[in-house]
Write a protein that holds these residues in place. Structure first.
Motif, short mmCIF file in Angstrom:
data_model
loop_
_atom_site.label_atom_id
_atom_site.label_comp_id
_atom_site.label_asym_id
_atom_site.label_seq_id
_atom_site.Cartn_x
_atom_site.Cartn_y
_atom_site.Cartn_z
N SER A 75 0.83 -1.20 0.00
CA SER A 75 0.00 0.00 0.00
C SER A 75 0.87 1.26 0.00
O SER A 75 2.10 1.18 0.13
N TRP A 76 0.20 2.40 -0.16
CA TRP A 76 0.89 3.69 -0.23
C TRP A 76 0.27 4.62 0.81
O TRP A 76 -0.93 4.53 1.11
N ARG A 77 1.07 5.53 1.34
CA ARG A 77 0.54 6.48 2.32
C ARG A 77 0.90 7.91 1.90
O ARG A 77 2.07 8.24 1.72
N LEU A 78 -0.15 8.70 1.78
CA LEU A 78 0.04 10.12 1.43
C LEU A 78 0.27 10.90 2.71
O LEU A 78 -0.50 10.79 3.67
N GLU A 79 1.35 11.66 2.74
CA GLU A 79 1.67 12.45 3.93
C GLU A 79 1.86 13.92 3.55
O GLU A 79 2.33 14.23 2.46
N LYS A 80 1.51 14.79 4.52
CA LYS A 80 1.58 16.23 4.25
C LYS A 80 2.52 16.86 5.26
O LYS A 80 2.55 16.47 6.43
N ALA A 81 3.30 17.84 4.79
CA ALA A 81 4.19 18.55 5.70
C ALA A 81 3.35 19.29 6.73
O ALA A 81 2.39 19.99 6.38
N ALA A 82 3.70 19.11 8.03
CA ALA A 82 2.85 19.61 9.11
C ALA A 82 2.81 21.13 9.16
O ALA A 82 1.79 21.72 9.47
N HIS A 83 3.90 21.78 8.83
CA HIS A 83 3.96 23.23 9.04
C HIS A 83 3.80 24.00 7.75
O HIS A 83 4.51 24.96 7.47
N GLY A 84 2.88 23.54 6.95
CA GLY A 84 2.56 24.28 5.74
C GLY A 84 3.66 24.21 4.68
O GLY A 84 3.60 24.89 3.67
N GLY A 85 4.66 23.39 4.92
CA GLY A 85 5.68 23.19 3.90
C GLY A 85 6.75 24.25 3.95
O GLY A 85 7.07 24.79 5.00
N GLY A 86 7.30 24.56 2.77
CA GLY A 86 8.39 25.51 2.73
C GLY A 86 9.72 24.78 2.80
O GLY A 86 9.78 23.58 2.57
N ALA A 87 10.77 25.50 3.12
CA ALA A 87 12.13 24.95 3.06
C ALA A 87 12.28 23.72 3.95
O ALA A 87 12.91 22.75 3.54
N GLY A 88 11.68 23.75 5.13
CA GLY A 88 11.83 22.66 6.08
C GLY A 88 11.33 21.34 5.51
O GLY A 88 11.93 20.30 5.75
N ALA A 89 10.28 21.39 4.74
CA ALA A 89 9.67 20.17 4.22
C ALA A 89 10.60 19.44 3.26
O ALA A 89 10.55 18.24 3.13
N LYS A 90 11.45 20.17 2.59
CA LYS A 90 12.31 19.56 1.58
C LYS A 90 13.27 18.54 2.20
O LYS A 90 13.69 17.61 1.56
N GLY A 91 13.61 18.76 3.45
CA GLY A 91 14.54 17.86 4.12
C GLY A 91 13.96 16.46 4.30
O GLY A 91 14.68 15.50 4.40
N GLY A 92 12.64 16.36 4.33
CA GLY A 92 12.01 15.05 4.45
C GLY A 92 12.14 14.47 5.84
O GLY A 92 12.15 13.26 6.03
#
Ligand SMILES: *[C@@H]1O[C@H](CO)[C@@H](O)[C@H](O)[C@H]1NC(C)=O
Ligand SMILES: *[C@@H]1O[C@H](CO)[C@@H](O)[C@H](O)[C@H]1NC(C)=O
Ligand SMILES: *[C@@H]1O[C@H](CO)[C@@H](O)[C@H](O)[C@H]1NC(C)=O
Ligand SMILES: CC(=O)N[C@H]1CO[C@H](CO)[C@@H](O)[C@@H]1O
Length: 594
Positions: A449-466
């Motif tokens: 199966s697959w799981r869709l996940e969303k960056a908690a803080h609205g994304g931006g630079a921090g999200a890119k780090g994974g």
């Protein structure tokens, strides 16, 4: 007069309807090589049509290599599908041309094995000659071994690559040289293509055994004669292929069985001396035929099944002009080496009674006891019960492309079925498009199966780090074939998709991608609305000037794909190795050398 015309028209129509069962696929409306496209990767996978199904076929994966003039660009390469035809893995980048794709065991591990060639480059341009080799990929799809024949100027031929339980490789070679051709009535000196095979130790690369047809076989023992396809023997380029070796296997006693197509025979060769021990079929046949066991000709893919049993693909034809009463078939033949008798114990005929001139394979699927037959030049395969009952049947090009005249527009040299576990080292591929996120992972067989996940803080630079801590789960979905999609309605910011195994453990993450922001969406929709409006206005003005042309049911998506594949096809044809596919009318499957 009128009524006889009508009668003729009706009979032609009903014949067509019967032959192609009047479906869009078989009439060629999906193209002469129907393909599946994906959003997350640029692959063109086969889209087989399954015409018969039985749950006994729900086992393992299929391994084959669609090729031919209609299989170009992103559609090429070795292909794994599940039994129902869903893509599992393909590689059109590293291996644009492959043949004889299989899973074989070496030192207890499963490897993907095939013959391939790739064009060398010279000053950034494709060179005239290509490099041929036999490749073994491990479970992470990396080249673990590459095997070349021994001997100067000898090139690995595509017909055979078999790994023995002793950890050696059996390969075939076509060697052009000058020979005394008095027996062939071609004079004291002519050019021939000698049939050779070698046994090579995989670990050390050492040559263990070599055999050559002209050392042991009389030229009068063959059924071939010089022709355009097999050469006339006048020059090296025109070397006469008199023997046509197309398979090698090793027996329990350490001898070899080869298929000599132009002898209409299976020949057993001593592993000690290279002498012929016995011959089944052909002019020097040694066996008493108990029940049409010798009813084969122009055969392929002879496999030693143990216990003095052979499987054979009997092509039964060598040109397109043949009697409608004969057909190709898979055969299982039991030999008695004391009484020297041959008994046909299994016979596997295509439900459409196909008769085909070249290529083809027979595999006894060990684990299920079923028999899988690939019809080579005809893009179709059938799985049978051991007794010969058709369980499953499929074809991967429309009937119209191979039932009337079969020029090999789409074909696969052989087809095999095996269980396979693939664990690629890549990451899942993701693509956000039209409000959806599409995900796939080429060759990863263990994703459930697959799981869709969303960056908690609205994304931006921090999200890119994974960083895991920053993502929250939105939704999980069961794997749905090769590519699975998620709806992104009202999901804004950065998302990523995790691949989950059977225990819902994370195997890998896709890259982090941005979903279109609402303001953008609004902007784009208004822009598109304005464009549509302008378009309509222009159309309205034009309509008053030119006659109206209606385009029935043309889907924009189809059109785009078609446009795309045309562009790819053009590039591919330019780069394509003209050696192999330039002459589809020459039905030989061998690789004429440059
Ligand atoms: C596959 O082969 C590559 C290259 O030889 C190697 O780095 C990798 O560890 C192998 N993977 C497995 C699972 O054996
Ligand atoms: C081998 O063949 C013999 C004779 O046909 C048969 O009785 C025997 O069961 C076979 N053995 C195996 C292991 O298939
Ligand atoms: C065939 O399958 C049996 C078990 O189903 C196994 O013991 C045997 O080793 C297999 N043979 C080959 C050649 O894979
Ligand atoms: C090349 C060739 O012989 N093709 C044949 C494959 O089988 C179909 C069905 O019998 C024939 O119509 C083709 O001519």
């Amino acid at each position: 007069m009128k009524s006889s015309l009508l009668c003729a028209a009706v009979s032609v129509l009903s014949w067509t309807a019967a032959a192609f069962s009047f479906n869009a696929y078989d009439l060629g409306f999906h193209g002469l090589y129907p393909r599946k496209h994906f959003h997350s990767v640029d692959f063109e996978a086969p889209a087989p049509k399954i015409t018969q199904w039985d749950s006994r076929c729900d086992y393992g994966n299929l391994f084959f290599t669609p090729r031919g003039p209609w299989v170009q660009g992103a559609a090429r390469g070795p292909i794994i599908t599940d039994p129902r035809g869903n893509l599992v893995w393909m590689d059109n980048h590293r291996f644009e041309q492959a043949m004889n794709f299989n899973v074989q065991k070496y030192r207890g591990q499963d490897y993907l094995t095939f013959w391939t060639k790739h064009r060398k480059t010279k000053h950034g341009k494709p060179a005239k000659h290509s490099k041929k080799s036999y490749v073994m990929l491990n479970s992470s799809y990396e080249v673990a071994y590459r095997i070349h024949p021994h001997g100067k100027k000898l090139k690995g031929d595509s017909h055979e690559f078999r790994i023995t339980p002793q950890g050696t490789a059996l390969i075939t070679i076509y060697h052009k040289h000058q020979a005394d051709c008095t027996d062939l009535k071609l004079g004291k000196s002519c050019w021939i293509q000698d049939g050779m095979f070698q046994e090579i130790d995989i670990e050390t690369g050492k040559l263990l055994f070599e055999w050559r047809a002209t050392d042991h076989i009389g030229m009068t023992d063959v059924f071939s004669s010089p022709n355009m396809k097999d050469g006339h023997g006048k020059s090296k380029a025109d070397a006469f292929d008199f023997f046509h070796i197309n398979s090698v296997d090793k027996t329990d006693s350490g001898d070899y069985v080869i298929s000599a197509r132009y002898m209409h025979a299976v020949v057993c060769i001593s592993g000690k001396t290279g002498e012929v021990i016995w011959q089944l079929g052909g002019k020097n046949n040694d066996f008493r035929d108990l029940n049409h066991a010798l009813d084969f000709a122009w055969q392929h893919h002879v496999t030693w099944q143990g216990n003095n049993t052979l499987s054979i693909f009997d092509n039964h034809a060598n040109n397109v002009f043949h009697s409608p009463s004969s057909h190709s078939k898979g055969m299982i033949i039991k030999l008695d080496l004391e009484k020297m008798t041959a008994t046909l114990v299994g016979k596997y005929v295509h439900p459409d009674k196909i008769l085909n001139v070249s290529q083809g394979s027979v595999q006894v699927v060990n684990e299920t006891g079923t028999v899988l037959v690939g019809f080579g030049n005809s893009p179709t395969y059938v799985e049978y019960s051991p007794e010969g009952k058709v369980l499953c049947a499929a074809h991967f090009a429309p009937h119209i492309a191979f039932e009337i005249i079969d020029f090999g527009l789409v074909k696969s040299y052989r087809i095999f079925k095996h269980p396979w576990v693939g664990k690629p080292k890549t990451n899942p591929a993701v693509k956000v498009k039209s409000g959806k996120a599409y995900v796939s992972w080429n060759g990863a067989t263990e994703v459930s199966s697959w799981r869709l996940e969303k960056a908690a803080h609205g994304g931006g630079a921090g999200a890119k780090g994974g960083d895991d801590a920053e993502f929250v789960t939105i939704e999980e979905a069961r794997r749905d074939g090769f590519e699975t999609s998620f709806n992104l309605d009202k999901i804004h910011g950065h998302v990523r998709i995790a691949a989950l195994d059977g225990a819902r453990g994370v195997m890998a993450y896709s890259a982090v991608v941005k979903t279109p922001s609402p303001s953008h969406t609004l902007l784009w929709s208004s822009f598109i609305l304005v464009l549509c409006f302008m378009g309509l206005a222009v159309l309205y003005r034009r309509r008053r000037q030119i006659p109206h042309i209606s385009i029935p049911n043309l889907k924009l998506l189809d059109f785009k794909h078609r446009l795309h594949s045309i562009t790819i096809k053009k590039q591919a044809v330019a780069l394509d190795d003209l050696e192999t596919e330039s002459s589809p009318l020459l039905l030989a499957e061998r690789e004429p050398e440059p």
